[in-house]
Design a protein around this motif. Structure first.
Motif, PDB file in Angstrom:
ATOM      1  N   UNK A 109       0.832  -1.201   0.000  1.00  0.00           N
ATOM      2  CA  UNK A 109       0.000   0.000   0.000  1.00  0.00           C
ATOM      3  C   UNK A 109       0.868   1.254   0.000  1.00  0.00           C
ATOM      4  N   UNK A 110       0.293   2.315  -0.510  1.00  0.00           N
ATOM      5  CA  UNK A 110       0.880   3.645  -0.387  1.00  0.00           C
ATOM      6  C   UNK A 110      -0.264   4.630  -0.190  1.00  0.00           C
ATOM      7  N   UNK A 135       1.716  -1.763 -10.765  1.00  0.00           N
ATOM      8  CA  UNK A 135       0.710  -2.682 -10.238  1.00  0.00           C
ATOM      9  C   UNK A 135      -0.223  -2.081  -9.220  1.00  0.00           C
ATOM     10  N   UNK A 136      -0.225  -0.750  -9.085  1.00  0.00           N
ATOM     11  CA  UNK A 136      -1.068  -0.106  -8.079  1.00  0.00           C
ATOM     12  C   UNK A 136      -2.370   0.389  -8.691  1.00  0.00           C
ATOM     13  N   UNK A 137      -3.467   0.149  -7.996  1.00  0.00           N
ATOM     14  CA  UNK A 137      -4.745   0.775  -8.317  1.00  0.00           C
ATOM     15  C   UNK A 137      -4.906   1.983  -7.405  1.00  0.00           C
ATOM     16  N   UNK A 159      -4.562   9.983  -1.796  1.00  0.00           N
ATOM     17  CA  UNK A 159      -4.608   8.961  -2.836  1.00  0.00           C
ATOM     18  C   UNK A 159      -4.156   7.646  -2.211  1.00  0.00           C
ATOM     19  N   UNK A 160      -5.064   6.677  -2.177  1.00  0.00           N
ATOM     20  CA  UNK A 160      -4.749   5.355  -1.638  1.00  0.00           C
ATOM     21  C   UNK A 160      -4.375   4.459  -2.805  1.00  0.00           C
ATOM     22  N   UNK A 161      -3.148   3.970  -2.778  1.00  0.00           N
ATOM     23  CA  UNK A 161      -2.644   3.085  -3.830  1.00  0.00           C
ATOM     24  C   UNK A 161      -2.482   1.683  -3.263  1.00  0.00           C
ATOM     25  N   UNK A 162      -3.085   0.713  -3.906  1.00  0.00           N
ATOM     26  CA  UNK A 162      -3.020  -0.676  -3.436  1.00  0.00           C
ATOM     27  C   UNK A 162      -2.606  -1.583  -4.580  1.00  0.00           C
ATOM     28  N   UNK A 166      -8.439  -4.110  -7.989  1.00  0.00           N
ATOM     29  CA  UNK A 166      -9.425  -3.039  -7.974  1.00  0.00           C
ATOM     30  C   UNK A 166      -9.027  -1.990  -6.947  1.00  0.00           C
ATOM     31  N   UNK A 167      -9.360  -0.738  -7.182  1.00  0.00           N
ATOM     32  CA  UNK A 167      -9.040   0.310  -6.210  1.00  0.00           C
ATOM     33  C   UNK A 167      -9.826   0.127  -4.919  1.00  0.00           C
TER      34      UNK A 167
END
Length: 306
Positions: A109-110, A135-137, A159-162, A166-167
């Motif tokens: 995560x970021x 590879x981040x949504x 901004x949540x990056x996973x 899917x986001x």
């Protein structure tokens, strides 16, 4: 869960992560004074003072969560062309350090915090595509700190990056608003008479407008539009805390600027959080910080959504 904090500043993101039960293992900033404040409050983390464009990511501990608050001044509407802000300045490029760090470590995560105008940056589509290529949504959320129990209206983009198919759509709590009166001490501080020689005409006009709307006790900002013309009652959250003294407390026939400890409370930091002794430095760091309760709620919602 372990996290690193890029552009850590005074430590609002790290403090919120700690509130959420996350261990911050590494923090970095280019400003030595900010690194010292962060280290005083987060001694368990390793600290680095450097330009993150030049970071050696192999020296950074393994982590699950990357926290980052790239420089926002180049994006903020408060510093547009009319204020002499270059539209291609180096501050905007700090966002690419997030991509560089994520490429090396590929944490699960970021969370990236900035002003909402970040997504209007001409290179934002390229930045987003770079994160997606890793590879981040991405899931952007605009959050008002007042909705998270912070006694301040402060809209910021998270901004949540996973690394997922899917986001993540966060189910963020909406907490009761806390008024500015919760942190203002009318019996403390260095007061001065409102009617004194040399007081600016514009200041006196703002105070007169405020008295008509709010009575004898209210807040008056020293610059800006909106409440800059009318003042703001203390029974609602204060407006945005900035990197310089902005808010004056008007009480009867006297006035003063907010003290650093009041700005700290307005940002949602704990009362025992250590700040620089110099008022101007403390206010500058606080105005640049992430509100810890907001960071806590975002991180907790992210973990729940995952």
């Amino acid at each position: 869960m372990k996290a690193i904090d890029l552009f850590a500043g005074a430590g609002g993101f790290s403090t919120g992560a700690r509130m959420a039960g996350v261990q911050v293992v590494w923090a970095a900033n280019h400003w030595q004074s900010a690194v010292e404040v962060h280290a005083a409050n987060h001694p368990e983390a390793a600290h680095v003072c450097q330009d993150l464009h030049q970071a050696d990511w192999q020296r950074v501990p393994v982590h699950d969560l990357l926290l980052a608050s790239p420089c926002c001044q180049g994006h903020s509407k408060a510093r547009g062309k009319a204020n002499g802000n270059p539209q291609h300045d180096n501050s905007r490029s700090t966002a690419w350090a997030v991509v560089s760090a994520a490429e090396y470590h590929r944490p699960a995560f970021a969370v990236i915090e900035n002003v909402p105008e970040f997504v209007q940056w001409s290179l934002y589509p390229a930045w987003r595509m770079a994160m997606e290529a890793l590879g981040y949504c991405l899931s952007p959320h605009i959050v008002d700190a007042a909705d998270h129990g912070v006694p301040q209206h402060r809209q910021r983009l998270f901004i949540v990056a996973a690394r997922a198919k899917h986001p993540l759509l966060l189910n963020l709590p909406r907490r009761e608003h806390v008024p500015a009166s919760s942190f203002i001490d009318l019996n403390a501080g260095n007061w001065s008479p409102i009617d004194k020689p040399g007081r600016a005409k514009a200041t006196l006009e703002r105070i007169a407008n405020g008295r008509r709307q709010h009575g004898d006790t209210f807040l008056a900002p020293y610059f800006g539009s909106g409440s800059g013309l009318t003042g703001r009652g203390i029974h609602r959250p204060i407006g945005t805390i900035t990197t310089r003294d902005r808010w004056a407390i008007i009480h009867g026939d006297r006035m003063r600027m907010l003290a650093a400890n009041e700005c700290r409370a307005a940002m949602g930091f704990p009362d025992d959080y250590q700040l620089p002794a110099q008022h101007r430095l403390a206010v500058h760091m606080l105005g640049n910080a992430v509100c810890p309760p907001v960071a806590r709620d975002v991180i907790e919602a992210m973990r729940w959504a995952a």
